[in-house]
Structure formats: structure tokens, C-alpha cells
Design a protein around this motif. Structure first.
Motif, short mmCIF file in Angstrom:
data_model
loop_
_atom_site.label_atom_id
_atom_site.label_comp_id
_atom_site.label_asym_id
_atom_site.label_seq_id
_atom_site.Cartn_x
_atom_site.Cartn_y
_atom_site.Cartn_z
N LEU A 155 4.83 4.81 4.48
CA LEU A 155 3.45 5.22 3.70
C LEU A 155 2.39 4.53 4.46
O LEU A 155 2.83 5.51 5.81
CB LEU A 155 3.66 4.05 2.84
CG LEU A 155 4.96 3.46 2.29
CD1 LEU A 155 5.29 2.52 1.16
CD2 LEU A 155 4.89 5.69 1.17
N ASP A 156 1.35 5.35 3.70
CA ASP A 156 -0.36 5.16 4.85
C ASP A 156 0.24 3.48 5.07
O ASP A 156 0.40 2.87 4.64
CB ASP A 156 -1.68 4.95 3.78
CG ASP A 156 -2.76 5.15 4.90
OD1 ASP A 156 -2.64 5.21 6.08
OD2 ASP A 156 -3.64 4.41 4.07
N GLY A 157 -0.53 3.98 7.13
CA GLY A 157 -0.55 2.57 7.85
C GLY A 157 -1.32 2.31 8.57
O GLY A 157 -2.71 2.62 8.27
N PRO B 120 0.78 -0.03 13.47
CA PRO B 120 1.57 -0.91 12.54
C PRO B 120 1.81 0.13 11.22
O PRO B 120 1.26 1.75 11.11
CB PRO B 120 0.68 -1.54 11.47
CG PRO B 120 -0.09 -1.90 12.82
CD PRO B 120 -0.84 -0.70 13.43
N ARG B 121 2.80 -0.19 10.27
CA ARG B 121 3.67 0.75 9.26
C ARG B 121 4.08 0.47 7.96
O ARG B 121 4.23 -0.97 8.16
CB ARG B 121 5.26 1.53 9.71
CG ARG B 121 4.50 2.28 10.99
CD ARG B 121 4.61 3.26 11.42
NE ARG B 121 4.02 4.12 12.49
CZ ARG B 121 3.39 5.19 12.98
NH1 ARG B 121 2.79 5.88 11.45
NH2 ARG B 121 3.11 5.61 13.86
N SER B 122 3.55 1.28 6.96
CA SER B 122 4.30 0.35 6.12
C SER B 122 5.04 1.76 5.29
O SER B 122 4.76 3.05 6.20
CB SER B 122 3.39 0.55 4.81
OG SER B 122 1.92 -0.33 4.79
N ALA B 123 6.35 1.13 5.23
CA ALA B 123 7.59 2.32 4.23
C ALA B 123 8.13 1.23 3.31
O ALA B 123 8.23 0.13 2.73
CB ALA B 123 8.41 2.73 5.66
N ILE B 124 8.82 2.18 2.95
CA ILE B 124 10.18 1.88 1.35
C ILE B 124 10.95 2.69 1.67
O ILE B 124 11.49 3.53 2.04
CB ILE B 124 9.06 2.43 -0.20
CG1 ILE B 124 9.94 1.97 -0.78
CG2 ILE B 124 9.25 3.70 -0.01
CD1 ILE B 124 9.29 1.94 -2.13
N GLY B 125 12.31 1.55 1.67
CA GLY B 125 13.72 2.01 1.14
C GLY B 125 14.66 1.88 0.99
O GLY B 125 13.89 0.79 -0.44
N VAL C 206 -7.23 0.38 0.80
CA VAL C 206 -6.28 1.32 0.59
C VAL C 206 -7.15 2.19 -1.35
O VAL C 206 -7.68 0.91 -2.19
CB VAL C 206 -5.06 0.86 0.41
CG1 VAL C 206 -4.96 0.19 2.65
CG2 VAL C 206 -5.08 -0.27 -0.98
N HIS C 207 -6.57 3.06 -1.08
CA HIS C 207 -6.62 3.63 -2.59
C HIS C 207 -5.38 3.67 -3.53
O HIS C 207 -6.35 3.75 -4.56
CB HIS C 207 -6.31 5.55 -2.34
CG HIS C 207 -6.62 6.42 -3.73
ND1 HIS C 207 -5.50 6.40 -4.58
CD2 HIS C 207 -7.76 6.87 -4.23
CE1 HIS C 207 -6.51 6.98 -5.52
NE2 HIS C 207 -7.63 6.99 -4.98
N ASN C 208 -4.24 3.73 -2.73
CA ASN C 208 -3.02 3.22 -3.97
C ASN C 208 -2.39 2.52 -3.66
O ASN C 208 -2.12 2.05 -2.24
CB ASN C 208 -2.42 4.08 -4.70
CG ASN C 208 -2.48 5.16 -3.59
OD1 ASN C 208 -1.25 5.60 -3.28
ND2 ASN C 208 -2.63 5.78 -3.04
N ASN D 177 0.76 -0.97 -0.27
CA ASN D 177 -0.08 -0.20 -0.15
C ASN D 177 0.63 0.81 0.12
O ASN D 177 1.94 1.15 0.50
CB ASN D 177 -0.98 -0.22 1.37
CG ASN D 177 -0.21 0.46 2.55
OD1 ASN D 177 0.40 -0.40 3.07
ND2 ASN D 177 -0.24 1.54 2.85
N ALA D 178 0.46 2.43 -0.35
CA ALA D 178 0.98 3.50 -0.82
C ALA D 178 0.48 4.17 -0.28
O ALA D 178 0.59 5.08 0.85
CB ALA D 178 1.59 4.12 -2.35
#
Length: 611
Positions: free
Chosen positions: A574-576, A528-533, A599-601, A337-338
Motif C-alpha cells: 500500500l502507500d508507504g 516504511p511500508r504498509s501492506a495487506i495480506g 492520506v487520501h483513503n 492507510n490504503a
């Protein structure tokens, strides 16, 4: 956290792993775990014990003869995609593990997957990739176990020898609850769960000594209720559990057992080379005195890998969808999810850029990551405004493009939003521009009412609490739009997704939520978290971080520390919360689908078929 060796059954390292997370000794555990420790103590090393992989000819180039999305065992049907190519039948690997209990072991190559089922040793099966799934070729493996794989339309029926459940027992453990079923032979089962309940259906009959009360009697730590029914050569076990826990079902050999664990410590360490350039890892990582479960997809990018923003409906931007559905429809192999969105009106609140087009613009100078076909990335705070200049030389600022974020001023909507626009707030005045010329002024109705066409060769301007600007935009006026993108180097990257805040920049933790327009409550939240690295070698990690066992989720600062522990030089939140979703090959790998919001995107990862 230590990682088990490729091909080595995870339960052979379960003891030290669970001890390190919970801080307890497993010597005192009375049921099941003591058996595991005993088995592990006599095990040879993985290199000595695992079978030598036997390569079989690739079948990916063969035409698909049959395919479907469900598998039936006895009277039970479960959702597992499958394909038949030539005389080979493959089942999608992660749904297979989730529903039938064939456990995927750590691996170092993508074309051979070790798996364990009622065995000390891993068996290797070949793989192929198609339409977003990785299929395991079970043809020979199943035949060796007396299974018959029978395609029947959209369904695959598995006919296998049935067995006998001879005894069952349960016990409360320090970490949760355990149920153990003794069976006379390896038997098929199917497993399904939702947020607080599970159903295990075993293709076996009850033995004379089997007493359901041995399973159903007693109080549990995490297990709230249990029922056992026997009918038609099947035994069905239904249980309910606390929402902070998850069940998992696995098997042991010598003697044959089916084990059900219900625990808050439900993440088994894995490191699986899932596809060329795709590594799936999960482990616990500590920040201070807390251990957080961290689910990861590592991407070694190549010409065969494509990253692309995805959203629910390609025909229009408004709307929310489960990430799993979004990814399956797009045939992405991997997805996360973004960006943020408004859950009430289902509109995006952040940057989405694809093929050089702003699908939705950034807001509030929040963080974004962008990339190009050369696998180069940039990650920083981002802003975008436009200057609208009339033929008379008047200039007006356009605040946002294709965004659900509204404020007094002018919003811009293109056909990337959809064929029509519905007002977001009351009292909007819509200016239609076609071929750089104002063609219409339309007072709109109330928020959420009416639809207004967006011209294919133009755009709509939504004037909000700014009707005076209409005097500068009479019908027939020629206008021009000039973007103001900051930092300007983002213009060199045709793809982007937004989030925020930036967690890590140049190896340093930054994580300033309020500087990116987030509230103080958001900045302090543990969730909870989403992330990109981005890694030092220019590759990517997609990460989902969840609740520590029995505790809370990570704060933004803790998420940043975890990303830095993983080696990210730059990282973006990102959204979490309920949105946190990490998808691989048909399955959410970080949580059960019933616990995740729409989620949206998202960000989709697409893989070219191996040559």
C-alpha cells in the motif's frame, strides 16, 4: 521473535528481547536494566504469578450516562475518551496506555485485559466496545488505589493521592538513554510527545534529597536536552531527542520507580487479543542482517466484522486527512492507510470500490485487493476502462473513472467524486451526460479553476488533448458505457482498495514495481511500508513495517519477505513512507501522529457490538 506470556509484564522479558535486537549483553548496562534483569531472574512463570481473572457483569448493554474525550490530572489535561455506564467508568485503552502509563499486557481473550502499573503482577479489568474504542472498566481498580473518577461535562477528573519523588538519575546505555525516578508510592503521571520532544508531568512533590541536576546534567546518546520544573505539587520533565528515536515511560515496583527510555529500539513485543477476531501483534523480524519493527493487526473475519474503504470527506473525493481523524470520524475500530494519491492536488491515484460502486478506478494495471460479504478475497493486478458507444455506433475509450491520474484521452467523473468537478489540467473540454444523453459541451478554464456540476443521474466526461472526440458527442447524442474490467472476476467483489505492487502471489514473492507503472526510483526505495495480506485460512493481516534500529526502512523485496514470513499467501503493498499508518482503538500504534502525513483513503474495520 519470542512473545511474552499473557499477563506477564513486558519488562520481565526485556533483557533477552533487547539483547536479541541489538546484539549486546545487558550485564554491562549500568543503570536500570540491571534492576530489570534481577527482577526477572526471581520471577515465577506467568501462569504461576498472574492473578486469576475475576469476571464482572458486562456493562456494554447499559445506557451511556456520560462520556467525553479528555481526562484531567491536577492541572494537566490529556486526550483520553471515556464513558460512564451505570456506576461503571471506562477509559479508552490505548490512549490510556499512551498518556497515563497503564501498560497493557499480552492476552488471549478480549473481554478481560491484563494491565500493569507499579506491579509485578498483572491485574485484570473487564472491557466493553463503543463507537470505535475499547474501554477498560477501571472503576474497582481505581478505587483500590485511592483514585476518584469524577465526570465533569466532557471531562473526567482523576483525583489520586500524590507522592514524593525522592531521587533521580540518568545514564547512557548501549541502546540509548535511561532516566529513573524513585518515588515513595505509586503516583499518577501524564505523558505527551511529538516528533522530537516529550513532556512528563508527575503528580508528586520533590523530596528533600531530589536534585534535578542529577537528571539534567550530562550528555545523552539520543537525548539532546532535559529540563525539570517543580510547581503546585507537580514535577514536569521536558526532553528533546533525535528524530530517529522514541521515548517510552513505564513503572517498576519494589522499590517504586518511573523509568523513561529514549531509544531507536522502541517496539516492545506484544500479542493482545484486542477484540473478538482482532489480534494486535508487534515484534522485530529479520531479513538478512536487519531487524525491522513490524506492527500487525490480524483479523479473523466473521459476520460481526465489516471491511470498508474510508476517505476523509464522504461528500467529495478530493482531499487528504490524517488516518486517525478519518478512522475516528467513521467510528472504525481498526484502520490502515490504503491507496496512492497526488499530495499536491490531493486526488486519488488508484482503485477504491464500495458497495459495488467505483469511487475511484484503478490505474496502470496496479495491484488491488477486493472482497465480498462472504469474506472471500481476490488480489492481483487490476485494470478498468470503459467503451463509450454513441447512437451512430462510434466507439470511444474512456481511460479512467474518478481519478487524479490524467493522460490524453477521456476521463469519467460521477457524483462519487462530489457534486462538482474542477479541471485537473489546462484546456479540458467537459461533456455533460444526463440520462445517457449528451446535454452540454463546456470548454473549461485552467487547471484548478472553476467548478462544474456533475449531474446526479449522469456523469461528466473530461476530454484532454482530445477535442476531436467532441465531434462525435454533439448535444442530444445518446450514449452507452460498457466496462472492461480485467481480470473480470473482480466484478463479483463489491469492495476493493488499490495499491501496488503485488508483493506475494500464491506464496511466491513477485514484487515487480516497474511492471505496475512505478518508477525505477520507487522500486529501489527503502522506506516504511504498509501492506495487506491474505492468510491460508482466508483471513487478513494489516501490517506496518518501519526503520530498522539506527538504519533504513525495508525495500519492496524485504517487505515481501516479511509478509511471507508472517504467512501471507497473497500480499499487496500500500502507500508507504510518511503515509504508513496503522490505527487501533483511537491510537496510531506504529508511530507518533506528528510524524505521519495526511492520506487520501484507507481501509476501515468495523465491529458489531458483542451480544
Amino acid at each position: 521473535m519470542p512473545i511474552t506470556m499473557p499477563g506477564k509484564p513486558f519488562w520481565k522479558e526485556l533483557g533477552p528481547w533487547m539483547s536479541s535486537i541489538l546484539g549486546v549483553s545487558l550485564v554491562s548496562l549500568s543503570l536500570g536494566v540491571a534492576i530489570v534483569v534481577e527482577a526477572a531472574s526471581s520471577a515465577l512463570s506467568a501462569e504461576q504469578n498472574q492473578a486469576v481473572p475475576k469476571l464482572v457483569p458486562a456493562v456494554a448493554q447499559l445506557p451511556t450516562q456520560a462520556q467525553g474525550t479528555s481526562v484531567t490530572l491536577g492541572n494537566t489535561t490529556v486526550p483520553i475518551p471515556w464513558e460512564q455506564r451505570g456506576d461503571r467508568i471506562g477509559l479508552a485503552d490505548l490512549p490510556l496506555m499512551s498518556h497515563l502509563g497503564l501498560d497493557l499486557q499480552n492476552s488471549t481473550t478480549a473481554d478481560q485485559q491484563p494491565l500493569v502499573w507499579f506491579s509485578d503482577d498483572a491485574d485484570f479489568v473487564s472491557t466493553w466496545f463503543s463507537q470505535g474504542y475499547r474501554y477498560l472498566d477501571l472503576t474497582a481498580w481505581a478505587a483500590q488505589r485511592g483514585w476518584h473518577l469524577v465526570p465533569d461535562g466532557n471531562n473526567l477528573r482523576i483525583q489520586a493521592p500524590t507522592g514524593t519523588v525522592m531521587a533521580g538519575r540518568r545514564g547512557k546505555q548501549t541502546w540509548g538513554d535511561r532516566l529513573v525516578l524513585d518515588v515513595d508510592r505509586p503516583v499518577l503521571w501524564s505523558f505527551d510527545e511529538d516528533a522530537t520532544a516529550f513532556t512528563l508531568t508527575i503528580q508528586a512533590q520533590a523530596g528533600a534529597a531530589f536534585d534535578p541536576a542529577a537528571l539534567t546534567t550530562g550528555e545523552g546518546n539520543e537525548l539532546n536536552s532535559l529540563t525539570v520544573t517543580t510547581s503546585g505539587g507537580q514535577i514536569q520533565i521536558r526532553g528533546t531527542f533525535d528524530s530517529t528515536s522514541r521515548p517510552r515511560v513505564w513503572s517498576l515496583p519494589n522499590p517504586n520507580r518511573i523509568v523513561i527510555d529514549i531509544s531507536q529500539t522502541d517496539v516492545v513485543p506484544r500479542e493482545i487479543r484486542w477484540a473478538p477476531g482482532v489480534l494486535w501483534k508487534q515484534q522485530y523480524l529479520r531479513v538478512g542482517d536487519r531487524a525491522f519493527p513490524v506492527h500487525q493487526i490480524w483479523l479473523s473475519l466473521s459476520d460481526r466484522t465489516q471491511l470498508m474503504p474510508i476517505w476523509g470527506n464522504p461528500a467529495q473525493l478530493p482531499g487528504i486527512t490524517p488516518l486517525k481523524t478519518m478512522a475516528e470520524n467513521a467510528q472504525a475500530y481498526v484502520a490502515i492507510n490504503a491507496g496512492f494519491f497526488n499530495r499536491n492536488n490531493q486526488l486519488p491515484l488508484g482503485a477504491i470500490r464500495r458497495d459495488g460502486q467505483w469511487i475511484s478506478g484503478p490505474i496502470l494495471g496496479r495491484g488491488a485487493i477486493a472482497w465480498n460479504a462472504q469474506r472471500q478475497f481476490t488480489l492481483s493486478r487490476l485494470s478498468l476502462a470503459h467503451t463509450l458507444t454513441t447512437q451512430q455506433g462510434q466507439s470511444l475509450t474512456v481511460n479512467h473513472i474518478n481519478s487524479g491520474y490524467v493522460q490524453a484521452g477521456i476521463g469519467l467523473y460521477t457524483t462519487a467524486w462530489g457534486r462538482t468537478y474542477t479541471p485537473i489540467v489546462d484546456g479540458e473540454l467537459l461533456i455533460t451526460v444526463e440520462g445517457n444523453r449528451v446535454t452540454r459541451q463546456t470548454p473549461a478554464g485552467g487547471a484548478g479553476t472553476g467548478t462544474y456540476p456533475i449531474p446526479p443521474q449522469g456523469y461528466l466526461l473530461a476530454l484532454r488533448s482530445f477535442n476531436s472526440a467532441a465531434q462525435s458527442l454533439p448535444v442530444g447524442t445518446t450514449v452507452a458505457l460498457t466496462p472492461d474490467l480485467r481480470p473480470p472476476n473482480f466484478a463479483n467483489f463489491p469492495s476493493a482498495i488499490g495499491g501496488g505492487p503485488v508483493l506475494v502471489q500464491n506464496g511466491q514473492i513477485v514484487a515487480n514495481a516497474q511492471a505496475e507503472g512505478f518508477s525505477a526510483a520507487f522500486a529501489a526505495q527503502a522506506a516504511p511500508r504498509s501492506a495487506i495480506g491474505v492468510t491460508p485460512d482466508g483471513n487478513l493481516m494489516l501490517v506496518a513495517i518501519h526503520f530498522s534500529p539506527g538504519g533504513r526502512g525495508p525495500t519492496l523485496r524485504e517487505a515481501a519477505e516479511i509478509m511471507r514470513q508472517l504467512g501471507a499467501t497473497d500480499a499487496l503493498n500500500l502507500d508507504g513512507g510518511n503515509s504508513t499508518s496503522l490505527y487501533l482503538g483511537g491510537t496510531l500504534i506504529n508511530r507518533h501522529g506528528s510524524t505521519v502525513g495526511r492520506v487520501h483513503n484507507g481501509l476501515g474495520v468495523f465491529l458489531a457490538a458483542p451480544e
